[in-house]
Design a protein around this motif. Structure first.
Motif, mmCIF file in Angstrom:
data_model
loop_
_atom_site.group_PDB
_atom_site.id
_atom_site.type_symbol
_atom_site.label_atom_id
_atom_site.label_comp_id
_atom_site.label_asym_id
_atom_site.label_seq_id
_atom_site.Cartn_x
_atom_site.Cartn_y
_atom_site.Cartn_z
ATOM 1 N N GLN A 115 13.959 39.206 42.048
ATOM 2 C CA GLN A 115 12.560 38.765 42.178
ATOM 3 C C GLN A 115 12.274 37.573 41.267
ATOM 4 O O GLN A 115 11.612 36.621 41.669
ATOM 5 C CB GLN A 115 11.623 39.926 41.838
ATOM 6 C CG GLN A 115 10.161 39.596 41.972
ATOM 7 C CD GLN A 115 9.280 40.790 41.630
ATOM 8 O OE1 GLN A 115 9.752 41.854 41.238
ATOM 9 N NE2 GLN A 115 7.992 40.614 41.779
ATOM 10 N N TRP A 146 17.888 43.263 52.340
ATOM 11 C CA TRP A 146 16.855 44.145 51.797
ATOM 12 C C TRP A 146 16.388 45.065 52.896
ATOM 13 O O TRP A 146 16.102 44.626 54.006
ATOM 14 C CB TRP A 146 15.699 43.313 51.272
ATOM 15 C CG TRP A 146 14.593 44.146 50.724
ATOM 16 C CD1 TRP A 146 14.597 44.817 49.538
ATOM 17 C CD2 TRP A 146 13.330 44.409 51.318
ATOM 18 N NE1 TRP A 146 13.424 45.481 49.357
ATOM 19 C CE2 TRP A 146 12.622 45.245 50.450
ATOM 20 C CE3 TRP A 146 12.732 44.036 52.505
ATOM 21 C CZ2 TRP A 146 11.341 45.706 50.717
ATOM 22 C CZ3 TRP A 146 11.459 44.496 52.774
ATOM 23 C CH2 TRP A 146 10.778 45.312 51.880
ATOM 24 N N TRP A 197 10.047 51.563 40.843
ATOM 25 C CA TRP A 197 10.700 50.372 41.383
ATOM 26 C C TRP A 197 11.112 49.431 40.264
ATOM 27 O O TRP A 197 12.129 48.775 40.330
ATOM 28 C CB TRP A 197 9.744 49.678 42.358
ATOM 29 C CG TRP A 197 10.355 48.544 43.097
ATOM 30 C CD1 TRP A 197 11.027 48.620 44.283
ATOM 31 C CD2 TRP A 197 10.371 47.161 42.720
ATOM 32 N NE1 TRP A 197 11.450 47.370 44.666
ATOM 33 C CE2 TRP A 197 11.058 46.452 43.721
ATOM 34 C CE3 TRP A 197 9.859 46.452 41.639
ATOM 35 C CZ2 TRP A 197 11.258 45.084 43.672
ATOM 36 C CZ3 TRP A 197 10.053 45.087 41.583
ATOM 37 C CH2 TRP A 197 10.750 44.414 42.596
ATOM 38 N N LYS A 198 10.290 49.382 39.211
ATOM 39 C CA LYS A 198 10.595 48.520 38.068
ATOM 40 C C LYS A 198 11.069 49.340 36.866
ATOM 41 O O LYS A 198 11.032 48.869 35.735
ATOM 42 C CB LYS A 198 9.400 47.629 37.733
ATOM 43 C CG LYS A 198 8.100 48.346 37.568
ATOM 44 C CD LYS A 198 6.925 47.371 37.577
ATOM 45 C CE LYS A 198 5.637 48.136 37.736
ATOM 46 N NZ LYS A 198 4.699 47.521 38.619
ATOM 47 N N HIS A 239 18.494 44.884 38.746
ATOM 48 C CA HIS A 239 18.941 44.028 39.843
ATOM 49 C C HIS A 239 17.755 43.545 40.677
ATOM 50 O O HIS A 239 17.660 42.366 41.017
ATOM 51 C CB HIS A 239 19.947 44.774 40.717
ATOM 52 C CG HIS A 239 20.383 44.005 41.923
ATOM 53 N ND1 HIS A 239 21.226 42.915 41.837
ATOM 54 C CD2 HIS A 239 20.067 44.149 43.227
ATOM 55 C CE1 HIS A 239 21.410 42.424 43.046
ATOM 56 N NE2 HIS A 239 20.725 43.156 43.904
ATOM 57 N N ARG A 240 16.838 44.457 41.015
ATOM 58 C CA ARG A 240 15.667 44.086 41.820
ATOM 59 C C ARG A 240 14.796 43.078 41.088
ATOM 60 O O ARG A 240 14.354 42.082 41.675
ATOM 61 C CB ARG A 240 14.846 45.331 42.166
ATOM 62 C CG ARG A 240 15.515 46.257 43.141
ATOM 63 C CD ARG A 240 14.579 47.358 43.598
ATOM 64 N NE ARG A 240 14.159 48.253 42.537
ATOM 65 C CZ ARG A 240 14.804 49.362 42.188
ATOM 66 N NH1 ARG A 240 15.918 49.710 42.812
ATOM 67 N NH2 ARG A 240 14.344 50.135 41.227
#
Length: 160
Positions: free
Chosen positions: A153, A5, A104-105, A148-149
């Motif tokens: 998480q 990351w 980001w989401k 993917h993120r």
């Protein structure tokens, strides 16, 4: 799985289509925005139920936590301001942290994006539609990695 990351906001780094490349003359505090992007949710330490549930108590808690640790108010503010980007005197730095939090989401917020477009177009003299097209392309590119993120998480749930 070996995952590397790299911190920071990708559109600020050396991508061929990043904010710095598209708008090198637009004044914003890059280190402050990077700090805000990295710490804006820190108050969820005090309100772990808000990690996966509703609530905004973490915003003031994060601001106070950062101040208590000696972080300057100009940096700590992002914990408090990232959720209230629609206030009249919101600075571009705060808008960028809010936008990073959303994209980001893969959450696209048209009103927020329009504020960023307006600020960038005003700063550059560019037509708003041109600014929108550049920003839209970059946000789509960034949002594409959200699944993917978020999957990564979710592999590490935090119990409240």
């Amino acid at each position: 799985m070996n995952v590397r990351w790299r911190p920071g906001l990708p559109w600020f780094r050396g991508h061929r289509r990043g904010l710095l490349r598209s708008y090198p003359t637009v004044a914003f505090d890059r280190p402050a925005v990077l700090f805000g992007a990295a710490t804006h949710d820190i108050g969820k330490i005090a309100h772990p139920g808000e990690l996966s549930g509703p609530g905004s108590d973490y915003e003031a808690a994060g601001y106070e936590l950062l101040l208590a640790q000696g972080i300057d108010e100009r940096l700590a503010r992002f914990a408090r301001t990232h959720g209230c980007w629609d206030q009249p005197d919101t600075k571009l730095d705060d808008l960028l942290v809010s936008l990073a939090d959303k994209v980001w989401k893969a959450k696209r917020v048209p009103d927020l994006e329009q504020l960023v477009v307006a600020r960038l177009a005003d700063a550059t003299g560019e037509q708003p539609w041109q600014t929108f097209l550049k920003l839209d392309e970059e946000l789509d590119r960034l949002a594409a990695g959200a699944d993917h993120r978020l999957d990564f998480q979710n592999q590490y749930p935090v119990a409240a």
